[in-house]
Design a protein around this motif. Sequence first.
Motif, PDB file in Angstrom:
ATOM      1  N   GLY A  96     -17.364 115.573  73.928  1.00 41.12           N
ATOM      2  CA  GLY A  96     -18.004 116.793  73.304  1.00 41.12           C
ATOM      3  C   GLY A  96     -19.531 116.907  73.428  1.00 41.12           C
ATOM      4  N   GLY A  97     -20.255 117.868  72.990  1.00 38.14           N
ATOM      5  CA  GLY A  97     -21.452 118.228  73.020  1.00 38.14           C
ATOM      6  C   GLY A  97     -22.474 117.821  72.121  1.00 38.14           C
ATOM      7  N   SER A 123     -15.862 123.834  76.991  1.00 38.17           N
ATOM      8  CA  SER A 123     -15.825 122.944  75.880  1.00 38.17           C
ATOM      9  C   SER A 123     -15.119 121.584  76.611  1.00 38.17           C
ATOM     10  CB  SER A 123     -15.386 123.186  74.779  1.00 38.17           C
ATOM     11  OG  SER A 123     -13.978 123.370  74.667  1.00 38.17           O
ATOM     12  N   GLY A 124     -15.307 120.396  75.777  1.00 40.15           N
ATOM     13  CA  GLY A 124     -14.630 119.188  76.179  1.00 40.15           C
ATOM     14  C   GLY A 124     -13.101 119.438  75.770  1.00 40.15           C
ATOM     15  N   ASP A 125     -12.782 120.272  75.064  1.00 49.97           N
ATOM     16  CA  ASP A 125     -11.414 120.550  74.610  1.00 49.97           C
ATOM     17  C   ASP A 125     -10.814 121.639  75.750  1.00 49.97           C
ATOM     18  OD1 ASP A 125     -11.680 119.513  72.217  1.00 49.97           O
ATOM     19  OD2 ASP A 125     -12.126 121.400  71.037  1.00 49.97           O
ATOM     20  N   GLY A 178     -25.436 119.419  73.478  1.00 49.04           N
ATOM     21  CA  GLY A 178     -25.138 120.467  73.908  1.00 49.04           C
ATOM     22  C   GLY A 178     -25.151 121.722  72.708  1.00 49.04           C
ATOM     23  N   HIS A 179     -24.482 121.559  71.823  1.00 49.34           N
ATOM     24  CA  HIS A 179     -24.450 122.643  70.701  1.00 49.34           C
ATOM     25  C   HIS A 179     -25.932 122.967  70.349  1.00 49.34           C
ATOM     26  CE1 HIS A 179     -20.127 122.837  70.556  1.00 49.34           C
ATOM     27  NE2 HIS A 179     -20.032 121.519  70.757  1.00 49.34           N
ATOM     28  N   VAL A 212     -20.785 125.627  68.939  1.00 47.72           N
ATOM     29  CA  VAL A 212     -20.761 126.963  69.450  1.00 47.72           C
ATOM     30  C   VAL A 212     -19.431 127.174  70.100  1.00 47.72           C
ATOM     31  CG1 VAL A 212     -23.291 127.339  70.016  1.00 47.72           C
ATOM     32  CG2 VAL A 212     -22.053 126.097  71.731  1.00 47.72           C
ATOM     33  N   THR A 213     -18.566 126.316  70.084  1.00 43.78           N
ATOM     34  CA  THR A 213     -17.055 126.359  70.476  1.00 43.78           C
ATOM     35  C   THR A 213     -16.102 126.422  69.509  1.00 43.78           C
ATOM     36  OG1 THR A 213     -17.232 124.137  71.221  1.00 43.78           O
ATOM     37  CG2 THR A 213     -17.987 125.462  72.624  1.00 43.78           C
ATOM     38  N   LYS A 260     -10.059 112.564  73.974  1.00 45.89           N
ATOM     39  CA  LYS A 260     -11.297 113.421  73.727  1.00 45.89           C
ATOM     40  C   LYS A 260     -12.013 112.974  72.438  1.00 45.89           C
ATOM     41  CE  LYS A 260     -14.242 117.124  72.817  1.00 45.89           C
ATOM     42  NZ  LYS A 260     -14.112 118.045  72.021  1.00 45.89           N
ATOM     43  N   ILE A 291     -19.756 128.272  78.925  1.00 46.58           N
ATOM     44  CA  ILE A 291     -19.337 126.894  78.385  1.00 46.58           C
ATOM     45  C   ILE A 291     -17.901 126.642  78.563  1.00 46.58           C
ATOM     46  CG2 ILE A 291     -19.306 125.659  76.455  1.00 46.58           C
ATOM     47  CD1 ILE A 291     -21.535 126.991  75.235  1.00 46.58           C
ATOM     48  N   THR A 297     -28.869 122.856  79.243  1.00 49.28           N
ATOM     49  CA  THR A 297     -27.573 122.485  78.774  1.00 49.28           C
ATOM     50  C   THR A 297     -27.236 121.316  79.530  1.00 49.28           C
ATOM     51  OG1 THR A 297     -27.141 124.638  77.742  1.00 49.28           O
ATOM     52  CG2 THR A 297     -25.438 123.128  78.067  1.00 49.28           C
ATOM     53  N   GLY A 322     -17.858 118.494  77.716  1.00 47.00           N
ATOM     54  CA  GLY A 322     -17.956 119.747  77.533  1.00 47.00           C
ATOM     55  C   GLY A 322     -19.328 120.191  78.091  1.00 47.00           C
ATOM     56  N   ASP A 323     -19.307 121.213  78.815  1.00 45.61           N
ATOM     57  CA  ASP A 323     -20.606 121.381  79.436  1.00 45.61           C
ATOM     58  C   ASP A 323     -20.881 123.020  79.824  1.00 45.61           C
ATOM     59  OD1 ASP A 323     -22.907 120.754  81.136  1.00 45.61           O
ATOM     60  OD2 ASP A 323     -21.610 119.927  83.131  1.00 45.61           O
TER      61      ASP A 323
HETATM   62  O1  IP8 Z   1     -18.271 119.739  72.080  1.00 48.86           O
HETATM   63  C1  IP8 Z   1     -19.361 121.820  74.085  1.00 48.86           C
HETATM   64  O2  IP8 Z   1     -18.198 121.060  74.248  1.00 48.86           O
HETATM   65  P1  IP8 Z   1     -17.415 120.605  72.749  1.00 48.86           P
HETATM   66  C2  IP8 Z   1     -20.657 121.420  75.340  1.00 48.86           C
HETATM   67  O3  IP8 Z   1     -16.247 119.722  73.030  1.00 48.86           O
HETATM   68  C3  IP8 Z   1     -21.409 122.286  75.116  1.00 48.86           C
HETATM   69  O4  IP8 Z   1     -16.991 121.872  72.141  1.00 48.86           O
HETATM   70  C4  IP8 Z   1     -22.288 122.324  76.191  1.00 48.86           C
HETATM   71  C5  IP8 Z   1     -22.148 123.078  74.005  1.00 48.86           C
END
Ligand code: IP8
Length: 251
Positions: A51-52, A149-151, A56-57, A204-205, A7, A147, A75, A134-135
């Motif tokens: 990740g976003g 997350s990539g995690d 995304g964030h 946001v995650t 990741k 959402i 998004t 993450g999507d």
């Molecule tokens: O950055 C969140 O993925 P993360 C993706 O892995 C969005 O938490 C759409 C905010």
Amino acid sequence: LRVHIVKIGGSVISDKTRPFSIDYSTLEKVACALNRCIKKRCADALVIVHGGGGFGHYVVDEFGSVNSVEAFLRTVEVMRELNAKVVEVLRLKGVKALGIDTHAVAEFRGSSLRIDVDKVRTVIEMGLVPVLYGDAVVDIEEKSFKIASGDDICWELAYLLKAERLVFVTRVPGVFVGGRVAKVFSLSRDLRTLEDIGVGGHDVTGGMRAKLLKGVGKIKSIGAVYIVGFDPRIVEQALCLEPEVGTRVVE
Ligand code: IP8
């Protein structure tokens, strides 16, 4: 098939405080490190999830949530854009990267996330390196948007594919406990006492704690899990041997 999953944190390849900026120099270095791992055959198959970051964030923060058609579409749109750039750099560095839109292969049913793992497994068997991210995805039970997350995606994939290794490449060099990077971190023993360090910029995650919490119940079917910084040498070590600096996460 020995599957390794990596990741790449959104804040490693983009600036969470500056919308829509990509750190190409770091992205290229990480891509080269991943390519070296493939060349050395330290895994039969690699799956990449990113990740976003400032894509995304930032968008979800601006809309306040992802639960409107506009927020969802925007998004999905910016995350595809980031994914396309990541895939492009990986391809330039020699990785047989195939971007897979997470919203097309994943869905929520209430709180449980489902991924079309057969598709992912098939493409890795064919020698490709899937790149998910993450999507925003549809909850087909609640008919809402959420959402993933990539995690979430990589813990779930690692669990379903019984990955030999799961490596989180983050902005920090590992899990900090008492001001130091812990060598080993146990989810059952150490999670209660973990104080989270802030996640700068738009997020946001959640930070490190959220990342670790998602592994509870999944980690037992994964070979080894590491959290490391974005130094390409360390990334390579974490995927192939053992990282000099970083945290091994255990059950
Ligand atoms: O950055 C969140 O993925 P993360 C993706 O892995 C969005 O938490 C759409 C905010």
